[in-house]
Design a protein around this motif. Structure first.
Motif, mmCIF file in Angstrom:
data_model
loop_
_atom_site.group_PDB
_atom_site.id
_atom_site.type_symbol
_atom_site.label_atom_id
_atom_site.label_comp_id
_atom_site.label_asym_id
_atom_site.label_seq_id
_atom_site.Cartn_x
_atom_site.Cartn_y
_atom_site.Cartn_z
ATOM 1 N N ASP A 1 -20.439 -28.138 22.619
ATOM 2 C CA ASP A 1 -21.019 -29.252 23.377
ATOM 3 C C ASP A 1 -21.991 -30.080 22.549
ATOM 4 N N ASN A 2 -22.419 -29.559 21.384
ATOM 5 C CA ASN A 2 -23.486 -30.211 20.620
ATOM 6 C C ASN A 2 -24.693 -30.454 21.514
ATOM 7 N N TYR A 3 -25.100 -29.373 22.199
ATOM 8 C CA TYR A 3 -26.149 -29.552 23.208
ATOM 9 C C TYR A 3 -26.942 -28.252 23.375
ATOM 10 N N TRP A 4 -28.265 -28.405 23.535
ATOM 11 C CA TRP A 4 -29.161 -27.290 23.838
ATOM 12 C C TRP A 4 -29.319 -27.151 25.346
ATOM 13 N N TYR A 5 -29.167 -25.941 25.851
ATOM 14 C CA TYR A 5 -29.357 -25.649 27.269
ATOM 15 C C TYR A 5 -30.528 -24.683 27.436
ATOM 16 N N SER A 6 -31.322 -24.916 28.454
ATOM 17 C CA SER A 6 -32.393 -23.974 28.767
ATOM 18 C C SER A 6 -31.798 -22.699 29.347
ATOM 19 N N LEU A 7 -32.335 -21.547 28.926
ATOM 20 C CA LEU A 7 -31.924 -20.258 29.475
ATOM 21 C C LEU A 7 -32.912 -19.748 30.519
ATOM 22 N N ARG A 8 -33.901 -20.558 30.832
ATOM 23 C CA ARG A 8 -34.878 -20.134 31.830
ATOM 24 C C ARG A 8 -34.255 -20.076 33.211
ATOM 25 N N ASP A 9 -34.743 -19.126 33.987
ATOM 26 C CA ASP A 9 -34.355 -19.026 35.386
ATOM 27 C C ASP A 9 -35.634 -18.832 36.182
ATOM 28 N N THR A 10 -35.501 -18.702 37.488
ATOM 29 C CA THR A 10 -36.697 -18.605 38.321
ATOM 30 C C THR A 10 -37.463 -17.311 38.088
ATOM 31 N N GLY A 11 -36.846 -16.350 37.430
ATOM 32 C CA GLY A 11 -37.548 -15.096 37.182
ATOM 33 C C GLY A 11 -38.149 -14.988 35.800
ATOM 34 N N THR A 12 -37.913 -15.976 34.933
ATOM 35 C CA THR A 12 -38.427 -15.896 33.565
ATOM 36 C C THR A 12 -39.724 -16.686 33.449
ATOM 37 N N PRO A 13 -40.623 -16.273 32.541
ATOM 38 C CA PRO A 13 -41.948 -16.896 32.486
ATOM 39 C C PRO A 13 -41.988 -18.157 31.631
ATOM 40 N N ALA A 14 -42.891 -19.053 31.994
ATOM 41 C CA ALA A 14 -43.154 -20.252 31.192
ATOM 42 C C ALA A 14 -44.319 -19.950 30.264
#
Length: 865
Positions: free
Chosen positions: A730-743
């Protein structure tokens, strides 16, 4: 001079303490021994100001950006946008598909669960008997008292761990106040959702602005005070601002600015259950002033010339007993004063060494405490002090002895009126019911706030996980398999990172600040064998962690690379190969390559910041410098060539943090670092001769480390904005964060193929595993980007405080600029389409926006109401 203990929340990593003495093989420094484990003495900020200053400079260095770019504010926007985007999902969801369906996986929090990290702030609500604690790294936790049962309130943003406030709600329950930087967030449901308060503004966007404290008081209006620190335009200096809210924190209004220009020159305190807030300001240019803030009116209670003129910083505590308000002030980290006549007279009670926080009972004016590396208490108003426990005694009695490096003394009262005290340390939180005569560690379980610099998993036994944590040192487990919480053993205290494992899984090389390498074998229960220290007068990264790299020869060979100073002790920044031998006792032999990267960097003064070797060929070696200069060698380091430029990079605003040599192609190498004024990742397909940007989908952030999946079809990134994956198709970065992962700041990452796991280390929430449920799916490349003219923007008009969205058929990463009617730039950053974008608070009116895709642009009008 005492180093600022109450500095900007986002410098929490930068104010972590250093231990600068070495193991006995190198120096005879004071140590505590637990079994066969040696613990170097913690060095408090006042004992080694130079190293603390270096660490702060290191944090600024790795966040390199163009002048006027406020990287902290950009990270606050990253967290805010992610929070609102994720809040649309099912709360607590930790499994599913990611990256447009390519990855099907589940997140597992690993911890550790048995050894807490730094705790900076507390708040307590007697009506619900709930204690709140804020950890370095930004997460908020709560527990009932006296029984301890920790529950995470929130880690959806990196909250200021010194700014925490709570009030009772009129209908019952609690309203908690936190801040991720420039805004105050409030929650009535223990972090399930947040609203933002209005009224706090920072007129100069680049001025290092932040909310410094949140202080509710017990007056008739239930006033909540907020203290800010930032650039004040009329005086054109950094100053404190004081705001007040009388509507339970929904809105705030400015009361005044205070003319103190460093954020340790003004200290605030409100006695328990009082309606009055006090502030004590010190300056080397005149009298020191005690302020009284009552019913949102600021008056001067008293002024004094009693404090030593060189004491240009202060920590003040206050309490009321028998109708008398008592004030104690710690100035200059040395002198403790007492006043009982509203600051009219101050009496020197004692002179101490290495203090940076002060504590005062809420009921007994004679009971005070001060903290540095160790804590001392007094029951006679400071005339005499007794050390609560020596720093080394913690390691044999973690439940009842204070950890080194004190962060906070707080005193509260139960609804019954009984007092209790809390102590925040670099090793968690403690409670005392007897004026600190004894303490109990309340963070030995369930309070998972480990501040990790780095982690590594054994290549031969995935049950062995090693972590390097801020001040809690080198942590190890040989039972790290599965998906549950891990319990670790502390091998040695201090700060460790840049870890490597060699010798077919037999030898661990962790680094201690300053280029000090300590080696261990028998990794199931690590045993120290020897050490080595980088020399030189110009160590890179301002003498903090120096870059290291694997050096691939054979699976059994014990060699790594280190980018540092000069092994002759002279100037320059050279690459060295370290070889471990055991011919007549363990020893490390360095071999230095004959190329000065510092003098050959683009600005001729940048040291080595990252290094790497191709797994496919030792002839292919790579080095990056602090200003983004990239070097490559095709002959095993005999000669080096400098990459002339990168496509899409303007200016030297890229700090080179991480290099990943492809395991799929000898020609391919990935380069990442600070991406606030340029893309955060670049790729070369000709082994470093030229680079192209690889930033589609990646927000403005710092890329700390990269790791690859299999044939480079996916690249994983640990960034300050969270975990990301790049999908090559895709030549694209996707976030792997979900509602259970910390910021929080995601510091390290590795892909472990044998257990199909991407393992991340975070600064503030320990280790997290993303475990694949099934093999990676094949997906088609995203549709070609639509022309800029076809991007739709909405809603328009936009309500202030609500998200703006750029709508496209497929995800894109574009530049968005917003200008006011006078042409002043109000907002500028790369954004993802089809995701909510939160603009800063702006006055109602008409604005001009510009969307640039790189191949075209669109300009239009945006109304805000």
């Amino acid at each position: 001079m005492m180093i600022n203990k109450f500095t900007h929340w986002s410098l929490n990593i930068a104010t972590a303490l250093l231990c600068v003495c070495l193991l006995p093989a190198l120096q005879g420094c004071k140590q505590a021994q637990v079994g066969a484990t040696m613990h170097p003495r913690p060095m408090g900020e006042e004992e080694d100001e130079d190293m603390v200053a270096r660490k702060k400079a290191y944090i600024e260095l790795i966040h390199r950006a163009s002048p006027g770019t406020n990287w902290r504010y950009l990270e606050e926007l990253n967290a805010t946008e992610a929070y609102y985007r994720l809040s649309e999902k099912v709360a607590g969801k930790t499994t599913g598909t990611y990256a447009g369906g390519v990855i099907n996986a589940i997140w597992h929090e690993r911890g550790n669960d048995n050894m807490a990290g730094r705790t900076n702030g507390f708040a307590y609500l007697a009506s619900t008997n709930t204690l709140y604690a804020a950890a370095d790294g930004g997460s908020i936790w709560r527990t009932p008292l006296p029984a301890i049962s920790w529950t995470k309130v929130s880690d959806v943003a990196e909250f200021n761990s010194y700014a925490l406030g709570v009030i009772p709600r009129s209908g019952g329950g609690a309203r908690l106040f936190v801040t991720p930087g420039q805004k105050i967030w409030r929650t009535d449901n223990n972090g399930a959702s947040f609203d933002t308060s209005t009224g706090i503004t920072f007129p100069v966007a680049w001025g290092g602005n932040y909310v410094y404290r949140i202080i509710p008081v017990n007056d008739a209006a239930h006033t909540i005070y907020s203290v800010t620190f930032g650039w004040e335009p009329s005086s054109w200096t950094a100053q404190f601002g004081l705001y007040a809210s009388t509507d339970s924190g929904v809105s705030f209004h400015l009361l005044r600015y205070f003319p103190y220009h460093n954020d340790n020159q003004l200290s605030f305190c409100s006695p328990v259950n009082s309606g009055t807030l006090y502030a004590l300001g010190v300056t080397s240019g005149g009298a020191d002033t005690l302020y009284n803030i009552t019913n949102s009116v600021v008056t001067i209670a008293g002024s004094t010339n009693a404090f030593a003129s060189a004491d240009n910083n202060v920590d003040m505590k206050c309490m009321v007993a028998g109708g008398v308000t008592h004030f104690y002030a710690l100035t200059g980290g040395t002198n403790i004063y007492h006043s009982s006549n509203m600051g009219g007279k101050w009496f020197l009670k004692n002179t101490v060494t290495g203090a940076y926080i002060l504590g005062l009972s809420s009921q007994h004016p004679e009971d005070i405490a001060w903290g540095g590396v160790e804590a001392s208490r007094s029951h006679d108003s400071g005339a005499t002090f007794t050390v609560i426990n020596t720093w080394g005694s913690y390691y044999g009695a973690m439940a009842t002895k204070l950890h080194a490096d004190l962060r906070n003394f707080s005193y509260f009262q139960y609804s019954s009126g009984t007092e209790f005290g809390l102590v925040g340390t670099d090793g968690g939180a403690y409670i005392s019911n007897n004026q600190l005569d004894s303490v109990s560690n309340i963070t030995l379980s369930g309070y998972r706030v480990n501040q990790m610099w780095d982690h590594i998993t054994s290549p031969t036994d995935t049950n062995i996980i090693i972590g390097g944590e801020q001040d809690q040192g080198l942590q190890a487990t040989n039972a790290g398999g599965g998906t549950g919480f891990i319990h670790t053993n502390q091998v040695i205290s201090g700060d460790y990172g840049q870890m490597r494992i060699t010798g077919n899984g037999s030898t661990l090389w962790p680094e201690y600040p300053g280029g000090n390498i300590y080696l261990y074998n028998s990794l199931a229960a690590p045993t120290y064998i020897c050490s080595w220290t980088m020399s030189g007068t110009q160590k890179p990264n301002v003498g903090w962690m120096l870059a290291t790299s694997d050096y691939f020869t054979s699976s059994t060979q014990n060699e790594i690379l280190i980018g540092g100073g000069n092994i002759t002790g002279d100037s320059g920044s050279y690459l060295s190969r370290l070889t471990l031998t055991n011919s007549s006792g363990w020893a490390v032999t360095p071999t230095q390559y004959n190329y000065n990267f510092r003098t050959n960097s683009n600005n001729a003064k940048s040291g080595i910041s990252a290094c790497a070797v191709s797994k496919l060929s030792n002839n292919l070696m790579y080095v990056a410098a602090e200003d983004g200069t990239f070097f490559y060698s095709t002959n095993a380091g005999s000669s080096w060539t400098k990459t002339p430029s990168y496509a899409g990079l303007t200016g030297s605003y890229l700090y080179g943090a991480t290099i990943l040599a492809s395991a799929d192609s000898v020609d391919k190498v990935y380069f990442g670092g600070s991406g606030y004024s340029n893309p955060g990742v670049y790729v070369s397909r000709d082994h470093g001769q030229t680079f192209t940007a690889m930033g589609n989908g990646l927000p403005p952030t710092l890329v700390n480390k990269l790791a690859a999946y299999s044939n480079d079809s996916m690249i994983f990134a640990a960034t300050e904005a969270g975990p990301y994956v790049y999908i090559r198709a895709d030549n694209y970065w996707y976030s792997l964060r979900d509602t259970g992962t910390p910021a929080v700041n995601w510091r390290s990452v590795e892909y472990i193929p044998s257990i199909r796991t991407v393992r991340f280390g975070t600064y503030g929430r320990g280790i997290w595993d993303l475990v694949f449920n099934k093999p990676v799916s094949h997906v088609a490349v995203n549709p070609s980007p639509v022309p800029a003219s076809e991007i739709k923007i909405g809603p328009n008009p936009l309500k202030n405080g609500m998200p703006l969205t750029l709508f496209t058929p497929g995800n894109q990463n574009v530049n968005l600029n917003v200008y006011n009617s006078a042409g002043r730039l109000m907002f500028s950053r790369r954004v993802d389409t089809n995701s909510g974008i939160y603009l800063p608070d702006m006055p109602t009116g008409v604005y001009i926006y510009d969307i640039n895709t790189g191949s075209g642009s669109q300009t239009g009008v945006l109304a805000i109401n």
